[in-house]
Motif scaffolding. Structure first.
Motif, PDB file in Angstrom:
ATOM      1  N   LYS A  23      38.885  50.233  32.890  1.00 18.67           N
ATOM      2  CA  LYS A  23      39.201  51.316  31.940  1.00 18.67           C
ATOM      3  C   LYS A  23      38.022  51.614  31.021  1.00 18.67           C
ATOM      4  CE  LYS A  23      43.650  51.235  33.079  1.00 18.67           C
ATOM      5  NZ  LYS A  23      43.854  51.847  34.371  1.00 18.67           N
ATOM      6  N   ARG A  24      37.384  50.517  30.534  1.00 18.03           N
ATOM      7  CA  ARG A  24      36.227  50.683  29.648  1.00 18.03           C
ATOM      8  C   ARG A  24      35.606  49.318  29.379  1.00 18.03           C
ATOM      9  NH1 ARG A  24      36.773  49.408  24.309  1.00 18.03           N
ATOM     10  NH2 ARG A  24      38.853  48.878  23.590  1.00 18.03           N
ATOM     11  N   ALA A  33      43.586  41.271  23.588  1.00 11.02           N
ATOM     12  CA  ALA A  33      44.494  42.162  22.849  1.00 11.02           C
ATOM     13  C   ALA A  33      45.090  43.217  23.771  1.00 11.02           C
ATOM     14  CB  ALA A  33      43.752  42.819  21.688  1.00 11.02           C
ATOM     15  N   SER A  34      44.284  43.749  24.670  1.00 11.95           N
ATOM     16  CA  SER A  34      44.763  44.751  25.617  1.00 11.95           C
ATOM     17  C   SER A  34      45.842  44.164  26.529  1.00 11.95           C
ATOM     18  CB  SER A  34      43.594  45.277  26.450  1.00 11.95           C
ATOM     19  OG  SER A  34      44.045  46.181  27.413  1.00 11.95           O
ATOM     20  N   LEU A  79      32.300  46.494  33.925  1.00 11.30           N
ATOM     21  CA  LEU A  79      32.518  46.318  35.353  1.00 11.30           C
ATOM     22  C   LEU A  79      31.387  47.009  36.114  1.00 11.30           C
ATOM     23  CD1 LEU A  79      34.812  45.036  37.042  1.00 11.30           C
ATOM     24  CD2 LEU A  79      35.745  47.325  37.302  1.00 11.30           C
ATOM     25  N   ASN A  80      30.762  46.300  37.050  1.00 11.59           N
ATOM     26  CA  ASN A  80      29.694  46.900  37.853  1.00 11.59           C
ATOM     27  C   ASN A  80      30.221  47.181  39.273  1.00 11.59           C
ATOM     28  OD1 ASN A  80      29.605  44.432  39.250  1.00 11.59           O
ATOM     29  ND2 ASN A  80      27.890  43.665  38.027  1.00 11.59           N
ATOM     30  N   ARG A  84      33.888  46.457  40.825  1.00  8.52           N
ATOM     31  CA  ARG A  84      34.789  47.516  41.296  1.00  8.52           C
ATOM     32  C   ARG A  84      35.249  47.240  42.722  1.00  8.52           C
ATOM     33  NH1 ARG A  84      32.410  50.493  37.421  1.00  8.52           N
ATOM     34  NH2 ARG A  84      30.402  50.879  38.354  1.00  8.52           N
ATOM     35  N   GLN A  85      34.334  46.754  43.548  1.00  9.78           N
ATOM     36  CA  GLN A  85      34.686  46.412  44.923  1.00  9.78           C
ATOM     37  C   GLN A  85      35.703  45.267  44.938  1.00  9.78           C
ATOM     38  OE1 GLN A  85      31.305  45.263  47.283  1.00  9.78           O
ATOM     39  NE2 GLN A  85      32.451  45.326  49.193  1.00  9.78           N
ATOM     40  N   SER A  86      35.492  44.284  44.110  1.00 18.27           N
ATOM     41  CA  SER A  86      36.422  43.158  44.012  1.00 18.27           C
ATOM     42  C   SER A  86      37.786  43.627  43.512  1.00 18.27           C
ATOM     43  CB  SER A  86      35.851  42.085  43.088  1.00 18.27           C
ATOM     44  OG  SER A  86      36.698  40.972  43.040  1.00 18.27           O
ATOM     45  N   LEU A  87      37.792  44.544  42.545  1.00 18.38           N
ATOM     46  CA  LEU A  87      39.050  45.083  42.034  1.00 18.38           C
ATOM     47  C   LEU A  87      39.794  45.861  43.116  1.00 18.38           C
ATOM     48  CD1 LEU A  87      41.038  45.546  39.733  1.00 18.38           C
ATOM     49  CD2 LEU A  87      39.617  47.509  39.011  1.00 18.38           C
TER      50      LEU A  87
END
Length: 116
Positions: A23-24, A33-34, A79-80, A84-87
């Motif tokens: 997300k950021r 907290a998120s 996130l690089n 992103r690929q792992s996600l």
């Protein structure tokens, strides 16, 4: 949180942290907290930091030290491409497992109803 829930969460926490970072960019406390805002109330900050160390060591995030008004600089995680690929892989795996578990659950409910 019960033992089973705790153990299941441990298995997916890395993917959950990656999803928050998708997300950021954020630092450890912001991530915690998120997660708490999303209903993961019992997650300890130290647990999140352990995940952050692991994903940093695996090259899934870029880290920038940003000055803090209170205390030492904060490590902001972004996130690089590898992250992103792992996600993406995490979400594919999650969908596969969720579909199979739903199927098993539905079969159990149907079997119970047939037996009643």
């Amino acid at each position: 949180m019960g033992k089973q829930e705790t153990e299941m969460l441990k298995g997916v926490l890395e993917g959950v942290v990656l999803a928050v970072l998708a997300k950021r960019p954020a630092y450890g406390y912001e991530i915690t907290a998120s997660l708490r805002d999303r209903g993961f109330a019992d997650i300890a900050e130290g647990t999140v930091y352990a995940v952050l160390v692991r994903i940093e060591q695996r090259g899934m995030v870029d880290v920038e030290k940003v000055p803090s008004e209170k205390g030492p600089p904060r490590k902001v995680y972004t996130l690089n491409a590898q992250g992103r690929q792992s996600l993406e892989e995490f979400w594919r795996t999650w969908s596969f497992l969720a579909d199979r578990l739903t199927q098993l659950h539905t079969e159990d409910i149907n079997a119970e109803n047939e037996g009643a």
